[in-house]
Write a protein that holds these residues in place. Structure first.
Motif, PDB file in Angstrom:
ATOM      1  N   ASN A 166      24.133  21.151  69.165  1.00  0.00           N
ATOM      2  CA  ASN A 166      23.992  22.416  69.906  1.00  0.00           C
ATOM      3  C   ASN A 166      22.575  22.620  70.425  1.00  0.00           C
ATOM      4  OD1 ASN A 166      26.691  22.998  69.255  1.00  0.00           O
ATOM      5  ND2 ASN A 166      26.046  23.864  67.288  1.00  0.00           N
ATOM      6  N   GLY A 167      21.975  21.541  70.917  1.00  0.00           N
ATOM      7  CA  GLY A 167      20.634  21.644  71.492  1.00  0.00           C
ATOM      8  C   GLY A 167      19.511  21.720  70.480  1.00  0.00           C
ATOM      9  N   MET A 168      19.842  21.579  69.177  1.00  0.00           N
ATOM     10  CA  MET A 168      18.816  21.634  68.135  1.00  0.00           C
ATOM     11  C   MET A 168      18.590  20.246  67.549  1.00  0.00           C
ATOM     12  SD  MET A 168      17.824  24.759  67.991  1.00  0.00           S
ATOM     13  CE  MET A 168      16.897  24.795  66.469  1.00  0.00           C
ATOM     14  N   VAL A 169      17.326  19.924  67.296  1.00  0.00           N
ATOM     15  CA  VAL A 169      16.972  18.636  66.700  1.00  0.00           C
ATOM     16  C   VAL A 169      16.876  18.824  65.190  1.00  0.00           C
ATOM     17  CG1 VAL A 169      15.306  16.750  66.672  1.00  0.00           C
ATOM     18  CG2 VAL A 169      15.626  18.091  68.768  1.00  0.00           C
ATOM     19  N   LYS A 170      17.626  18.011  64.462  1.00  0.00           N
ATOM     20  CA  LYS A 170      17.604  18.072  62.994  1.00  0.00           C
ATOM     21  C   LYS A 170      17.218  16.704  62.459  1.00  0.00           C
ATOM     22  CE  LYS A 170      21.157  21.546  63.072  1.00  0.00           C
ATOM     23  NZ  LYS A 170      22.420  22.041  62.581  1.00  0.00           N
ATOM     24  N   VAL A 171      16.468  16.696  61.357  1.00  0.00           N
ATOM     25  CA  VAL A 171      16.006  15.446  60.761  1.00  0.00           C
ATOM     26  C   VAL A 171      16.474  15.392  59.312  1.00  0.00           C
ATOM     27  CG1 VAL A 171      13.973  14.050  60.177  1.00  0.00           C
ATOM     28  CG2 VAL A 171      13.994  15.406  62.286  1.00  0.00           C
ATOM     29  N   ASP A 172      17.086  14.281  58.939  1.00  0.00           N
ATOM     30  CA  ASP A 172      17.545  14.088  57.563  1.00  0.00           C
ATOM     31  C   ASP A 172      16.399  13.504  56.743  1.00  0.00           C
ATOM     32  OD1 ASP A 172      18.707  13.495  55.184  1.00  0.00           O
ATOM     33  OD2 ASP A 172      20.169  12.071  55.987  1.00  0.00           O
ATOM     34  N   ILE A 173      15.611  14.376  56.108  1.00  0.00           N
ATOM     35  CA  ILE A 173      14.428  13.912  55.367  1.00  0.00           C
ATOM     36  C   ILE A 173      14.794  13.371  53.981  1.00  0.00           C
ATOM     37  CG2 ILE A 173      12.775  15.368  56.598  1.00  0.00           C
ATOM     38  CD1 ILE A 173      12.891  17.323  54.247  1.00  0.00           C
ATOM     39  N   GLY A 174      16.105  13.333  53.680  1.00  0.00           N
ATOM     40  CA  GLY A 174      16.530  12.753  52.399  1.00  0.00           C
ATOM     41  C   GLY A 174      16.920  11.296  52.525  1.00  0.00           C
ATOM     42  N   THR A 175      16.887  10.758  53.755  1.00  0.00           N
ATOM     43  CA  THR A 175      17.344   9.375  53.965  1.00  0.00           C
ATOM     44  C   THR A 175      16.292   8.594  54.747  1.00  0.00           C
ATOM     45  OG1 THR A 175      19.601  10.234  54.085  1.00  0.00           O
ATOM     46  CG2 THR A 175      19.277   7.973  54.820  1.00  0.00           C
ATOM     47  N   LEU A 176      15.402   7.939  54.037  1.00  0.00           N
ATOM     48  CA  LEU A 176      14.359   7.145  54.693  1.00  0.00           C
ATOM     49  C   LEU A 176      14.906   5.763  55.046  1.00  0.00           C
ATOM     50  CD1 LEU A 176      11.360   7.050  55.534  1.00  0.00           C
ATOM     51  CD2 LEU A 176      10.865   6.085  53.292  1.00  0.00           C
ATOM     52  N   LYS A 177      14.749   5.376  56.310  1.00  0.00           N
ATOM     53  CA  LYS A 177      15.239   4.073  56.776  1.00  0.00           C
ATOM     54  C   LYS A 177      14.064   3.105  56.937  1.00  0.00           C
ATOM     55  CE  LYS A 177      19.602   5.193  57.968  1.00  0.00           C
ATOM     56  NZ  LYS A 177      20.789   4.511  57.470  1.00  0.00           N
ATOM     57  N   GLU A 178      14.170   1.968  56.256  1.00  0.00           N
ATOM     58  CA  GLU A 178      13.145   0.932  56.421  1.00  0.00           C
ATOM     59  C   GLU A 178      13.536   0.014  57.569  1.00  0.00           C
ATOM     60  OE1 GLU A 178      12.314  -1.174  52.848  1.00  0.00           O
ATOM     61  OE2 GLU A 178      11.650   0.618  51.780  1.00  0.00           O
ATOM     62  N   ARG A 179      12.553  -0.582  58.206  1.00  0.00           N
ATOM     63  CA  ARG A 179      12.850  -1.493  59.323  1.00  0.00           C
ATOM     64  C   ARG A 179      11.667  -2.440  59.499  1.00  0.00           C
ATOM     65  NH1 ARG A 179      11.481   2.295  64.635  1.00  0.00           N
ATOM     66  NH2 ARG A 179       9.526   3.067  63.811  1.00  0.00           N
ATOM     67  N   ASN A 180      11.936  -3.533  60.163  1.00  0.00           N
ATOM     68  CA  ASN A 180      10.864  -4.485  60.458  1.00  0.00           C
ATOM     69  C   ASN A 180      10.226  -4.191  61.806  1.00  0.00           C
ATOM     70  OD1 ASN A 180      10.985  -6.013  58.078  1.00  0.00           O
ATOM     71  ND2 ASN A 180      12.798  -7.070  58.831  1.00  0.00           N
ATOM     72  N   SER A 181      11.089  -3.798  62.767  1.00  0.00           N
ATOM     73  CA  SER A 181      10.556  -3.544  64.102  1.00  0.00           C
ATOM     74  C   SER A 181      11.385  -2.460  64.795  1.00  0.00           C
ATOM     75  CB  SER A 181      10.564  -4.830  64.927  1.00  0.00           C
ATOM     76  OG  SER A 181      11.876  -5.332  64.986  1.00  0.00           O
ATOM     77  N   PHE A 182      10.856  -1.966  65.895  1.00  0.00           N
ATOM     78  CA  PHE A 182      11.530  -0.919  66.657  1.00  0.00           C
ATOM     79  C   PHE A 182      12.715  -1.494  67.422  1.00  0.00           C
ATOM     80  CE2 PHE A 182      11.920   1.116  70.868  1.00  0.00           C
ATOM     81  CZ  PHE A 182      12.383   2.356  70.454  1.00  0.00           C
TER      82      PHE A 182
END
Ligand code: FES
Length: 173
Positions: A148-164
């Motif tokens: 609904n036009g709002m940006v929400k961030v799930d700060i309970g789920t950190l995603k690791e990655r090697n690259s973008f």
């Protein structure tokens, strides 16, 4: 030769337990029982899983409306320990503030459009990709949801990655 029991008022016949010894043993037994019950309660709590905050625990944070973030901007959310980056193409990515080298907190340099780590000078671009070592991995990120036009961030789920990768970016529909 003297009588060793002379003057004693309570004599216990050999092979019998005195009243004092009986109550002493009863108290010890109750103490052991209480300790075992306490251990049982502690182990039930530990193994029930109620004490865990798993990495999968969702913890949504409302960041703001889509329009409040200009393309090419970075906004700090220190309470949630992330930066919300809006890329030039309008996509969102929420980057962890922890440097992937040894975990120092990075900061955004607006003039150079990059994140810099104060500890050993690793640098990252607006998408979290490594620009300068010793960090060897892109910044970790948190899932973004746009509703609904709002940006929400799930700060309970950190995603690791090697690259973008492009699929790490979320767009408003
Ligand atoms: S902790 Fe960031 S460069 Fe070492």
């Amino acid at each position: 030769m003297t009588d060793q029991n002379a003057g004693s008022t309570s004599k216990t016949p050999p092979g019998k337990v005195s009243r004092r010894d009986f109550f002493g043993m009863a108290w010890k037994g109750l103490g052991v029982f209480a300790a075992l019950e306490g251990l049982g309660m502690i182990s039930a709590y530990i193994f029930s899983g109620k004490n865990k905050l798993t990495p999968e625990t969702k913890q949504m944070l409302d960041a703001g409306s889509v329009e409040s973030f200009a393309p090419g901007s970075v906004s700090a959310f220190m309470g949630g320990r992330f930066y919300l980056a809006r890329l030039q193409d309008g996509g969102f990515i929420a980057l962890s503030i922890r440097c992937t080298h040894l975990g120092c907190s990075i900061s955004w340099e607006e003039s150079k459009k990059r994140f810099i780590c104060p500890c050993h000078s690793s640098a990252f671009d607006i998408s979290g990709e490594v620009l300068n070592p010793p960090a060897a991995r892109a910044l970790d990120y948190y899932p973004v949801l746009i509703e609904n036009g709002m940006v929400k961030v799930d700060i309970g789920t950190l995603k690791e990655r090697n690259s973008f990768r492009r699929d790490q970016v979320v767009y408003a529909t």
